[in-house]
Write an enzyme that holds these catalytic residues in place. Structure first.
Site, short mmCIF file in Angstrom:
data_model
loop_
_atom_site.label_atom_id
_atom_site.label_comp_id
_atom_site.label_asym_id
_atom_site.label_seq_id
_atom_site.Cartn_x
_atom_site.Cartn_y
_atom_site.Cartn_z
CB SER A 1 -0.88 -0.19 1.19
OG SER A 1 -1.76 -1.13 1.29
CG HIS B 1 -1.55 -0.25 -4.49
ND1 HIS B 1 -1.72 1.25 -4.33
CD2 HIS B 1 -2.05 -1.13 -3.53
CE1 HIS B 1 -2.58 1.13 -2.91
NE2 HIS B 1 -2.71 -0.05 -2.64
CD GLU C 1 -1.54 3.96 -6.46
OE1 GLU C 1 -1.58 3.51 -5.48
OE2 GLU C 1 -1.70 5.29 -6.31
CG ASN D 1 -3.37 3.30 0.24
OD1 ASN D 1 -4.45 3.51 0.38
ND2 ASN D 1 -2.67 2.41 0.24
C1 LIG Z 1 -5.48 0.34 1.41
C2 LIG Z 1 -5.03 0.09 0.20
O1 LIG Z 1 -3.88 -0.18 0.05
C3 LIG Z 1 -5.65 0.58 -1.05
C4 LIG Z 1 -7.38 0.28 -0.79
O2 LIG Z 1 -7.67 -0.62 -1.15
S1 LIG Z 1 -8.23 1.68 -0.26
C5 LIG Z 1 -9.64 0.83 -0.08
C6 LIG Z 1 -10.38 1.06 -1.63
N1 LIG Z 1 -11.88 0.56 -1.37
C7 LIG Z 1 -12.74 1.37 -1.04
O3 LIG Z 1 -12.71 2.45 -0.96
C8 LIG Z 1 -14.38 0.56 -0.83
C9 LIG Z 1 -15.36 1.49 -0.49
N2 LIG Z 1 -16.55 0.65 -0.56
C10 LIG Z 1 -17.21 0.40 -1.75
O4 LIG Z 1 -16.76 0.87 -2.83
C11 LIG Z 1 -18.40 -0.60 -1.54
O5 LIG Z 1 -18.71 -0.53 0.04
C12 LIG Z 1 -18.13 -2.24 -1.86
C13 LIG Z 1 -17.83 -2.20 -3.33
C14 LIG Z 1 -17.16 -2.70 -0.93
C15 LIG Z 1 -19.44 -2.83 -1.55
O6 LIG Z 1 -20.45 -2.23 -2.36
P1 LIG Z 1 -21.78 -2.30 -1.82
O7 LIG Z 1 -22.75 -2.24 -3.07
O8 LIG Z 1 -22.15 -1.35 -1.14
O9 LIG Z 1 -22.06 -3.68 -0.87
P2 LIG Z 1 -22.87 -4.93 -1.37
O10 LIG Z 1 -24.25 -4.44 -1.88
O11 LIG Z 1 -22.78 -5.53 0.04
O12 LIG Z 1 -21.95 -5.68 -2.31
C16 LIG Z 1 -22.38 -5.76 -3.76
C17 LIG Z 1 -21.52 -6.84 -4.15
O13 LIG Z 1 -20.26 -6.63 -4.57
C18 LIG Z 1 -19.42 -7.89 -3.97
N3 LIG Z 1 -18.52 -7.57 -2.86
C19 LIG Z 1 -19.22 -6.85 -1.75
N4 LIG Z 1 -18.21 -6.82 -0.67
C20 LIG Z 1 -17.28 -7.30 -1.38
C21 LIG Z 1 -16.07 -8.13 -0.80
N5 LIG Z 1 -15.52 -7.60 0.30
N6 LIG Z 1 -15.38 -8.90 -1.26
C22 LIG Z 1 -15.78 -9.38 -2.68
N7 LIG Z 1 -16.80 -8.94 -3.23
C23 LIG Z 1 -17.69 -8.04 -2.18
C24 LIG Z 1 -20.42 -8.96 -3.87
O14 LIG Z 1 -20.88 -9.48 -5.03
C25 LIG Z 1 -21.76 -8.11 -3.49
O15 LIG Z 1 -22.99 -9.01 -3.73
P3 LIG Z 1 -23.46 -9.66 -2.52
O16 LIG Z 1 -23.30 -9.00 -1.17
O17 LIG Z 1 -24.96 -9.61 -2.94
O18 LIG Z 1 -23.03 -11.13 -2.49
N1 LIG Z 2 -6.38 -4.32 3.14
C1 LIG Z 2 -6.47 -3.49 1.87
O1 LIG Z 2 -7.55 -2.77 1.65
C2 LIG Z 2 -5.16 -3.41 1.27
C3 LIG Z 2 -4.06 -3.61 1.31
N2 LIG Z 2 -2.76 -3.67 0.38
C4 LIG Z 2 -1.65 -4.40 0.97
O2 LIG Z 2 -1.68 -5.61 0.53
C5 LIG Z 2 -0.75 -6.41 1.47
C6 LIG Z 2 -1.60 -7.33 2.25
O3 LIG Z 2 -2.87 -6.89 3.00
P1 LIG Z 2 -4.20 -7.73 3.63
O4 LIG Z 2 -4.36 -8.87 2.55
O5 LIG Z 2 -5.20 -6.51 3.73
O6 LIG Z 2 -3.49 -8.27 4.95
P2 LIG Z 2 -4.01 -9.63 5.67
O7 LIG Z 2 -3.55 -9.20 7.04
O8 LIG Z 2 -5.40 -9.62 5.41
O9 LIG Z 2 -3.06 -10.59 4.93
C7 LIG Z 2 -1.70 -10.78 4.98
C8 LIG Z 2 -1.36 -12.33 4.96
O10 LIG Z 2 -0.09 -12.45 5.05
C9 LIG Z 2 0.45 -13.38 5.67
N3 LIG Z 2 1.82 -13.35 5.93
C10 LIG Z 2 2.41 -12.89 6.91
N4 LIG Z 2 3.72 -12.89 6.81
C11 LIG Z 2 3.91 -13.77 5.87
C12 LIG Z 2 4.99 -14.46 5.08
N5 LIG Z 2 6.38 -14.29 5.73
N6 LIG Z 2 4.89 -15.13 4.21
C13 LIG Z 2 3.62 -15.35 3.63
N7 LIG Z 2 2.36 -15.02 4.35
C14 LIG Z 2 2.89 -13.88 5.33
C15 LIG Z 2 -0.45 -13.13 6.88
O11 LIG Z 2 -0.52 -14.20 8.01
P3 LIG Z 2 -0.65 -13.87 9.60
O12 LIG Z 2 -1.98 -13.54 9.61
O13 LIG Z 2 -0.63 -15.24 10.16
O14 LIG Z 2 0.59 -13.03 9.63
C16 LIG Z 2 -1.88 -12.87 6.35
O15 LIG Z 2 -2.37 -14.07 5.98
C17 LIG Z 2 -0.10 -5.34 2.41
O16 LIG Z 2 1.03 -5.10 1.97
C18 LIG Z 2 -1.19 -4.34 2.52
O17 LIG Z 2 -0.86 -3.04 2.70
C19 LIG Z 2 -3.22 -3.25 -0.68
C20 LIG Z 2 -4.43 -2.74 -1.09
C21 LIG Z 2 -5.36 -2.77 -0.11
#
Ligand SMILES: CC(=O)CC(=O)SCCNC(=O)CCNC(=O)[C@H](O)C(C)(C)COP(=O)(O)OP(=O)(O)OC[C@H]1O[C@@H](n2cnc3c(N)ncnc32)[C@H](O)[C@@H]1OP(=O)(O)O
Ligand SMILES: NC(=O)C1=CN([C@@H]2O[C@H](COP(=O)(O)OP(=O)(O)OC[C@H]3O[C@@H](n4cnc5c(N)ncnc54)[C@H](OP(=O)(O)O)[C@@H]3O)[C@@H](O)[C@H]2O)C=CC1
Length: 292
Positions: free
Chosen positions: A120, A141, A153, A191
């Site tokens: 991330s 990403h 990304e 992010n």
């Molecule tokens: C942190 C990082 O490094 C980068 C990042 O990812 S930042 C985070 C980026 N993501 C966001 O900002 C997500 C914001 N949230 C959303 O866009 C929406 O809430 C969402 C798409 C997650 C769900 O959409 P929604 O329409 O409100 O939810 P919902 O009606 O429950 O889901 C619609 C369908 O999407 C799918 N879905 C929902 N959540 C899901 C999930 N967590 N995983 C997989 N599929 C999913 C399913 O097919 C679902 O259908 P059902 O629930 O009927 O099975």
């Molecule tokens: N969460 C998000 O919305 C997003 C996250 N990311 C990035 O993706 C990556 C994963 O995030 P996310 O899936 O949320 O994290 P989770 O905690 O859901 O999953 C991470 C997984 O990696 C496992 N793990 C830890 N150490 C090792 C290792 N040495 N070898 C293999 N597996 C290992 C963990 O096991 P254990 O739990 O036992 O340690 C866990 O199962 C991070 O870099 C995060 O920043 C990118 C986009 C979106």
């Protein structure tokens, strides 16, 4: 550079499972690895659940789901991952963990395997320096949830070569994704913008400006966000949110990125959000209940 046919995914958490999900549906053979068989099995269960959701919504059919699941292979060791054409690391957001993974993978790598991280926020240039192939290392990403979010990304390290970049873009596009480019600076674009907003929402809770419900309602109805920022923090994982804030704070040396003390407290308590059953909401009952 050989064509990508097999994708190795390291980390079977919410992101690794999602990446394996979309790669298998797109026709790639997938090798899914995590540190324990339990974690891999939990990832496979999550993939099956999410594909079933897509079948129930008519997005894919039963045959597509069965075919995709047959292309995902569990790998408790790294040997099979090293034989993939592309290995994507999606483990915990911790630089040392990621570097250790790439060092452990090294002995098993084919000479032309491409390496990617789904990090991330962490420097692609630094992660690449832990491998023997920084020119064939890139940031891929994905966004959460991977089966739904259109964006990937793309982040090039200082040494990433053009063929690797072009291969990464065409791979992401083959998954039905749209790519955007970010330069290799802390937390890239999504992010850099999004997570300080989530941190700021936690500050408004910490300072008593609003309740959990008021803050999320305000942003859903006031800014048309699909999820409130606190709900989103729980969805991402509060450990990941804190890791990203620390990368920004240390990488950009600006106090505006200091993580909110309340965020630190939640992570220290193990209240990591949805994946831990509790964060700013308690997910263990019928409906999520605010924990403050
Ligand atoms: C942190 C990082 O490094 C980068 C990042 O990812 S930042 C985070 C980026 N993501 C966001 O900002 C997500 C914001 N949230 C959303 O866009 C929406 O809430 C969402 C798409 C997650 C769900 O959409 P929604 O329409 O409100 O939810 P919902 O009606 O429950 O889901 C619609 C369908 O999407 C799918 N879905 C929902 N959540 C899901 C999930 N967590 N995983 C997989 N599929 C999913 C399913 O097919 C679902 O259908 P059902 O629930 O009927 O099975
Ligand atoms: N969460 C998000 O919305 C997003 C996250 N990311 C990035 O993706 C990556 C994963 O995030 P996310 O899936 O949320 O994290 P989770 O905690 O859901 O999953 C991470 C997984 O990696 C496992 N793990 C830890 N150490 C090792 C290792 N040495 N070898 C293999 N597996 C290992 C963990 O096991 P254990 O739990 O036992 O340690 C866990 O199962 C991070 O870099 C995060 O920043 C990118 C986009 C979106």
């Amino acid at each position: 550079m050989s064509e990508i046919k097999t994708v190795g995914v390291i980390g079977a958490g919410q992101m690794g499972s999602g990446i394996a999900h979309v790669c298998a549906l797109a026709g790639y053979d997938v090798v899914l690895h995590d540190i324990s068989r339990d974690r891999i099995d939990a990832g496979l269960v999550l993939i099956e659940k999410n594909m079933a959701r897509q079948v129930s919504r008519g997005i894919i059919d039963d045959a597509a789901m069965a075919g995709a699941l047959s292309r995902i292979r569990a790998a408790e060791g790294l040997e099979a991952v090293g034989q993939a054409d592309l290995a994507i690391e999606a483990a915990t957001e911790n630089e040392e963990t990621k570097k250790a993974i790439f060092r452990s993978l090294q002995p098993y790598l084919k000479s032309d395997t491409l390496l990617a991280s789904n990090t991330s926020s962490i420097s692609i240039t630094r992660l690449a320096s832990a491998t023997d192939r920084p020119e064939r290392f890139i940031g891929l990403h994905f966004m959460n949830p991977v089966p739904l979010m259109k964006l990937v990304e793309i982040i090039r390290g200082i040494a990433t070569d053009v063929p690797t970049y072009e291969k990464a873009v065409s791979f992401a596009q083959s998954l039905g994704k749209i790519t955007s480019n970010a330069e290799d600076f802390p937390a890239f674009i999504v992010n850099r913008v999004l997570v300080p907003m989530i941190n700021e929402a936690i500050y408004t809770l910490y300072e008593g400006v609003g309740t959990v419900d008021a803050i999320d309602t305000a942003m859903k109805l006031g800014a048309n966000h699909p999820m409130g920022p606190l709900e989103l923090g729980d969805f991402i994982g509060l450990d990941t949110v804190l890791s990203i804030m620390n990368v920004l704070h240390e990488g950009l040396a600006d106090s505006k990125y200091r993580p909110c003390p309340l965020l630190v407290k939640y992570v220290e308590a193990g209240w990591l959000g949805k994946k831990a059953g509790r964060g700013f909401y308690d997910y263990r009952g019928e409906t999520p209940v605010p924990t403050r």
